[in-house]
Write a protein that holds these residues in place. Structure first.
Motif, short mmCIF file in Angstrom:
data_model
loop_
_atom_site.label_atom_id
_atom_site.label_comp_id
_atom_site.label_asym_id
_atom_site.label_seq_id
_atom_site.Cartn_x
_atom_site.Cartn_y
_atom_site.Cartn_z
N GLY A 1 6.10 11.16 -5.08
CA GLY A 1 6.43 10.09 -4.16
C GLY A 1 5.44 8.96 -4.23
O GLY A 1 4.52 8.97 -5.06
N VAL A 2 5.61 8.00 -3.37
CA VAL A 2 4.71 6.86 -3.25
C VAL A 2 4.33 6.72 -1.79
O VAL A 2 5.20 6.54 -0.94
CB VAL A 2 5.37 5.56 -3.76
CG1 VAL A 2 4.41 4.38 -3.60
CG2 VAL A 2 5.82 5.70 -5.20
N SER A 3 3.04 6.84 -1.49
CA SER A 3 2.60 6.60 -0.12
C SER A 3 2.37 5.10 0.05
O SER A 3 1.90 4.43 -0.86
CB SER A 3 1.34 7.40 0.22
OG SER A 3 0.25 6.98 -0.58
N VAL A 4 2.76 4.59 1.19
CA VAL A 4 2.70 3.16 1.47
C VAL A 4 1.93 2.97 2.77
O VAL A 4 2.31 3.52 3.80
CB VAL A 4 4.13 2.58 1.61
CG1 VAL A 4 4.07 1.09 1.93
CG2 VAL A 4 4.94 2.86 0.36
N ASP A 5 0.86 2.20 2.70
CA ASP A 5 0.06 1.92 3.89
C ASP A 5 -0.01 0.42 4.12
O ASP A 5 -0.51 -0.32 3.28
CB ASP A 5 -1.35 2.49 3.75
CG ASP A 5 -1.36 4.00 3.70
OD1 ASP A 5 -0.72 4.63 4.56
OD2 ASP A 5 -2.01 4.56 2.79
N ASP A 6 0.51 -0.01 5.28
CA ASP A 6 0.44 -1.41 5.67
C ASP A 6 -0.97 -1.68 6.19
O ASP A 6 -1.41 -1.06 7.16
CB ASP A 6 1.48 -1.70 6.75
CG ASP A 6 1.58 -3.17 7.10
OD1 ASP A 6 2.49 -3.52 7.86
OD2 ASP A 6 0.74 -3.97 6.64
N MET A 7 -1.68 -2.60 5.53
CA MET A 7 -3.06 -2.89 5.90
C MET A 7 -3.18 -4.25 6.59
O MET A 7 -4.23 -4.87 6.57
CB MET A 7 -3.94 -2.84 4.64
CG MET A 7 -3.87 -1.49 3.94
SD MET A 7 -4.69 -1.46 2.33
CE MET A 7 -6.38 -1.78 2.81
N ILE A 8 -2.10 -4.75 7.19
CA ILE A 8 -2.06 -6.04 7.88
C ILE A 8 -2.51 -7.15 6.93
O ILE A 8 -3.69 -7.45 6.81
CB ILE A 8 -2.90 -6.03 9.16
CG1 ILE A 8 -2.65 -4.78 9.92
CG2 ILE A 8 -2.72 -7.35 9.92
CD1 ILE A 8 -2.07 -4.83 11.26
N GLY A 9 -1.56 -7.71 6.23
CA GLY A 9 -1.84 -8.75 5.26
C GLY A 9 -1.93 -8.23 3.83
O GLY A 9 -1.98 -9.00 2.88
N ALA A 10 -1.96 -6.92 3.67
CA ALA A 10 -2.00 -6.29 2.35
C ALA A 10 -1.28 -4.94 2.44
O ALA A 10 -1.07 -4.41 3.53
CB ALA A 10 -3.44 -6.09 1.89
N VAL A 11 -0.91 -4.41 1.28
CA VAL A 11 -0.21 -3.14 1.22
C VAL A 11 -0.90 -2.26 0.18
O VAL A 11 -1.17 -2.71 -0.93
CB VAL A 11 1.27 -3.35 0.82
CG1 VAL A 11 2.00 -2.03 0.69
CG2 VAL A 11 1.97 -4.25 1.82
N SER A 12 -1.20 -1.02 0.56
CA SER A 12 -1.77 -0.05 -0.37
C SER A 12 -0.66 0.88 -0.82
O SER A 12 0.04 1.47 0.01
CB SER A 12 -2.88 0.76 0.33
OG SER A 12 -3.33 1.80 -0.51
N LEU A 13 -0.47 1.02 -2.13
CA LEU A 13 0.58 1.85 -2.72
C LEU A 13 -0.06 2.89 -3.63
O LEU A 13 -0.88 2.54 -4.48
CB LEU A 13 1.54 0.99 -3.53
CG LEU A 13 2.17 -0.20 -2.80
CD1 LEU A 13 2.80 -1.16 -3.78
CD2 LEU A 13 3.18 0.30 -1.80
#
Length: 131
Positions: free
Chosen positions: A42-54
């Motif tokens: 899978g792909v974990s997705v983290d919203d970092m407020i102004g950026a996205v970590s994938l």
């Protein structure tokens, strides 16, 4: 054989793993959901407020060697960006292989991700996210 997977707006790591297992088990080499595959992806997705970590990953229940393809596309009013990568990997029993990791600007809704594995002669589509 490419297996379509469900799309979702947002996944937590645990929900994504469960979805990946369900999607992959349904497309197992034996062709039945009663023969689950010895891995999840899978792909974990983290919203970092102004950026996205994938982070694209494979969790193995047994030693495995496979190849993967990962495509990340960002589209917004200001333009677009695309990352394509792939190759061979190996992962040991009980371990996680991180196959791709990036932090990019923007919001989660601007990304489309396609992540596939080729294992034992069959292609498996990990959850393709339309975040």
């Amino acid at each position: 054989m490419t297996t379509p997977t469900p799309k979702s707006r947002k996944f937590t790591g645990a929900a994504l793993g469960a979805l990946g297992l369900a999607a992959l088990a349904a497309a197992g080499t034996a062709g039945t959901a009663t023969d689950p595959l010895p891995f999840t992806c899978g792909v974990s997705v983290d919203d970092m407020i102004g950026a996205v970590s994938l982070t694209a990953f494979v969790d193995a229940e047994t030693d495995m060697a496979a190849t993967y393809e990962l495509s990340i596309v960002k589209a917004s009013g200001g333009g677009s960006a695309r990352i394509d990568q792939g190759g061979a990997f190996e992962v040991e029993t009980g371990k996680r292989a991180v196959l791709g990791q990036t932090v990019m600007g923007g919001a989660p809704g601007q990304y489309d991700i396609d992540f596939t594995l080729d294992w034992n002669g069959t292609r498996y589509r990990c959850p393709s996210l339309d975040i």
